[in-house]
Enzyme design. Sequence first.
Site, PDB file in Angstrom:
ATOM      1  N   PRO A  89      32.861   6.101   4.930  1.00 46.75           N
ATOM      2  CG  PRO A  89      33.690   5.691   2.793  1.00 46.75           C
ATOM      3  CD  PRO A  89      33.933   6.501   4.015  1.00 46.75           C
ATOM      4  CB  CYS A 272      23.847   9.070   8.080  1.00 45.81           C
ATOM      5  SG  CYS A 272      24.971  10.419   7.718  1.00 45.81           S
ATOM      6  CG  PHE A 273      19.271   6.616   9.167  1.00 45.23           C
ATOM      7  CD1 PHE A 273      19.960   7.452  10.028  1.00 45.23           C
ATOM      8  CD2 PHE A 273      17.916   6.833   9.003  1.00 45.23           C
ATOM      9  CE1 PHE A 273      19.331   8.485  10.709  1.00 45.23           C
ATOM     10  CE2 PHE A 273      17.263   7.854   9.675  1.00 45.23           C
ATOM     11  CZ  PHE A 273      17.968   8.677  10.525  1.00 45.23           C
TER      12      PHE A 273
HETATM   13  P1  NAD Z   1      31.264  14.438   2.659  1.00 44.95           P
HETATM   14  O1  NAD Z   1      31.651  13.297   1.802  1.00 44.95           O
HETATM   15  O2  NAD Z   1      30.225  15.395   2.179  1.00 44.95           O
HETATM   16  O3  NAD Z   1      32.561  15.326   3.020  1.00 44.95           O
HETATM   17  C1  NAD Z   1      33.785  14.786   3.406  1.00 44.95           C
HETATM   18  C2  NAD Z   1      34.893  15.628   2.793  1.00 44.95           C
HETATM   19  O4  NAD Z   1      36.148  15.213   3.347  1.00 44.95           O
HETATM   20  C3  NAD Z   1      35.027  15.469   1.283  1.00 44.95           C
HETATM   21  O5  NAD Z   1      34.876  16.739   0.661  1.00 44.95           O
HETATM   22  C4  NAD Z   1      36.460  14.923   1.080  1.00 44.95           C
HETATM   23  O6  NAD Z   1      37.097  15.434  -0.060  1.00 44.95           O
HETATM   24  C5  NAD Z   1      37.142  15.406   2.348  1.00 44.95           C
HETATM   25  N1  NAD Z   1      38.343  14.637   2.705  1.00 44.95           N
HETATM   26  C6  NAD Z   1      38.510  13.300   2.771  1.00 44.95           C
HETATM   27  N2  NAD Z   1      39.754  12.994   3.183  1.00 44.95           N
HETATM   28  C7  NAD Z   1      40.407  14.180   3.372  1.00 44.95           C
HETATM   29  C8  NAD Z   1      41.719  14.524   3.793  1.00 44.95           C
HETATM   30  N3  NAD Z   1      42.601  13.578   4.137  1.00 44.95           N
HETATM   31  N4  NAD Z   1      42.062  15.829   3.847  1.00 44.95           N
HETATM   32  C9  NAD Z   1      41.172  16.795   3.528  1.00 44.95           C
HETATM   33  N5  NAD Z   1      39.888  16.528   3.132  1.00 44.95           N
HETATM   34  C10 NAD Z   1      39.518  15.224   3.061  1.00 44.95           C
HETATM   35  O7  NAD Z   1      30.812  13.803   4.056  1.00 44.95           O
HETATM   36  P2  NAD Z   1      29.757  14.402   5.103  1.00 44.95           P
HETATM   37  O8  NAD Z   1      28.367  14.078   4.681  1.00 44.95           O
HETATM   38  O9  NAD Z   1      30.144  15.794   5.439  1.00 44.95           O
HETATM   39  O10 NAD Z   1      30.077  13.477   6.352  1.00 44.95           O
HETATM   40  C11 NAD Z   1      31.270  13.585   7.076  1.00 44.95           C
HETATM   41  C12 NAD Z   1      31.147  12.756   8.322  1.00 44.95           C
HETATM   42  O11 NAD Z   1      30.070  13.255   9.139  1.00 44.95           O
HETATM   43  C13 NAD Z   1      30.819  11.278   8.081  1.00 44.95           C
HETATM   44  O12 NAD Z   1      31.484  10.513   9.049  1.00 44.95           O
HETATM   45  C14 NAD Z   1      29.325  11.218   8.296  1.00 44.95           C
HETATM   46  O13 NAD Z   1      28.903   9.948   8.712  1.00 44.95           O
HETATM   47  C15 NAD Z   1      29.133  12.223   9.405  1.00 44.95           C
HETATM   48  N6  NAD Z   1      27.797  12.832   9.460  1.00 44.95           N
HETATM   49  C16 NAD Z   1      27.135  13.160   8.322  1.00 44.95           C
HETATM   50  C17 NAD Z   1      25.900  13.762   8.395  1.00 44.95           C
HETATM   51  C18 NAD Z   1      25.133  14.134   7.139  1.00 44.95           C
HETATM   52  O14 NAD Z   1      23.956  14.439   7.244  1.00 44.95           O
HETATM   53  N7  NAD Z   1      25.756  14.149   5.975  1.00 44.95           N
HETATM   54  C19 NAD Z   1      25.331  14.064   9.646  1.00 44.95           C
HETATM   55  C20 NAD Z   1      26.048  13.749  10.787  1.00 44.95           C
HETATM   56  C21 NAD Z   1      27.284  13.129  10.688  1.00 44.95           C
END
Ligand code: NAD
Length: 397
Positions: A89, A272-273
């Site tokens: 974030p 994201c954006f």
């Molecule tokens: P999210 O918050 O849904 O999931 C992240 C997960 O990581 C959470 O469940 C959290 O509990 C877990 N986590 C954090 N620290 C941890 C640790 N040390 N050990 C184990 N688990 C841990 O996030 P997301 O939407 O899946 O996004 C993840 C990444 O992908 C971000 O960097 C985001 O920018 C990128 N991304 C997201 C999207 C989207 O559409 N959501 C698309 C492309 C890229």
Amino acid sequence: MVKICCIGAGYVGGPTMAVIALKCPNIQVAVVDISTARINAWNSDTLPIYEPGLDEVVKKCRGKNLSFSTDVEKHVAESDIVFVSVNTPTKTQGLGAGKAADLTYWESAARMIADVAKSNKIVVEKSTVPVKTAEAIEKILTHNSKGINFSILSNPEFLAEGTAISDLLNPDRVLIGGRETPEGKKAIEALRDVYAHWVPVDRILCTNLWSAELSKLAANAFLAQRISSVNAMSALCEATGADVSQVAHAVGKDTRIGPKFLNASVGFGGSCFQKDILNLVYICECNGLPEVATYWKQVIKVNDYQKTRFVNRIVSSMFNTVSGKKIAVLGFAFKKDTGDTRETPAIDKIFNDMQKPAFVFDGRNVVDAEKLRKIGFIVYSIGKPLDDWLKDMPAVA
Ligand code: NAD
């Protein structure tokens, strides 16, 4: 058998790994997370996120070559390839607060990998991270590596929420960045072999680490920039009597521009954006490029302007005050897939119950304005010719 572990069972980690498991029956995939609630949900009949098609994929693979677990260390230690898909974030405090990406979760995952690894591993950046993050991660991993070899790859995810499964099954491209060393090239090939189970090889792009990291931020910045561009035009359309849908259609017919991402709206949202552009702005500033930073910052400023303009339009139309008035918000989700109100019979019901004059402010140009006008509503559609009422009550930006 190759073993894959993904740290982070979120919107990216869960669907991405489910599709890898579906397409690669010879690969064992474990998705791990520190959140017990999330893992329990992945192991239940009610998955923690909704994506069309996700249930079917998970049901097919779970218990075979796909598992969800809170035993993070065990699965990391056992795997050959570790994806890290934790949240990144915007920082809320400290250096770069409000702009820079918070890499706390990433750093703690990297330290844990270094601590528990007993064999060589490929560590894959799946999260969206600032360019040059791999350099810092490499330092953390090798600092305490006990002679273990870690190869870092950047493999950013381009899926869009709402269409994650079809995006993953049929991606425009898969991007893999790695070191240009023999070990780096070997690691790139190992990951390319995973995707090559279902992605045509000419769609698997291999680059250096920094190009891959930056491409994700650049792609999101370009997408958001198109939204802000058409939204800026929508304000001019309202001022001149032009119709933004007609303008966008005419503009998008130019093959150099194309028709996608040209719908005027109340602005972009989602996780994201904004975060990724703020991160890009911060990286430009840190690299002594204030003009480039200002250029991209403007995309967010126009997005904020569009949201403010929409709210001002609501307030000014309703005699400059909304106190004591009841406002219903239809379609609270940020995607049309989940917030579509077209043809809903509920709208006529609503009209009878509302105080008159009754308004509909359409922030996504999804409702049938003419039908609503026939029912008696005053309708504001972004970037469209204004109803007389709205012309008489100009919004102050
Ligand atoms: P999210 O918050 O849904 O999931 C992240 C997960 O990581 C959470 O469940 C959290 O509990 C877990 N986590 C954090 N620290 C941890 C640790 N040390 N050990 C184990 N688990 C841990 O996030 P997301 O939407 O899946 O996004 C993840 C990444 O992908 C971000 O960097 C985001 O920018 C990128 N991304 C997201 C999207 C989207 O559409 N959501 C698309 C492309 C890229």
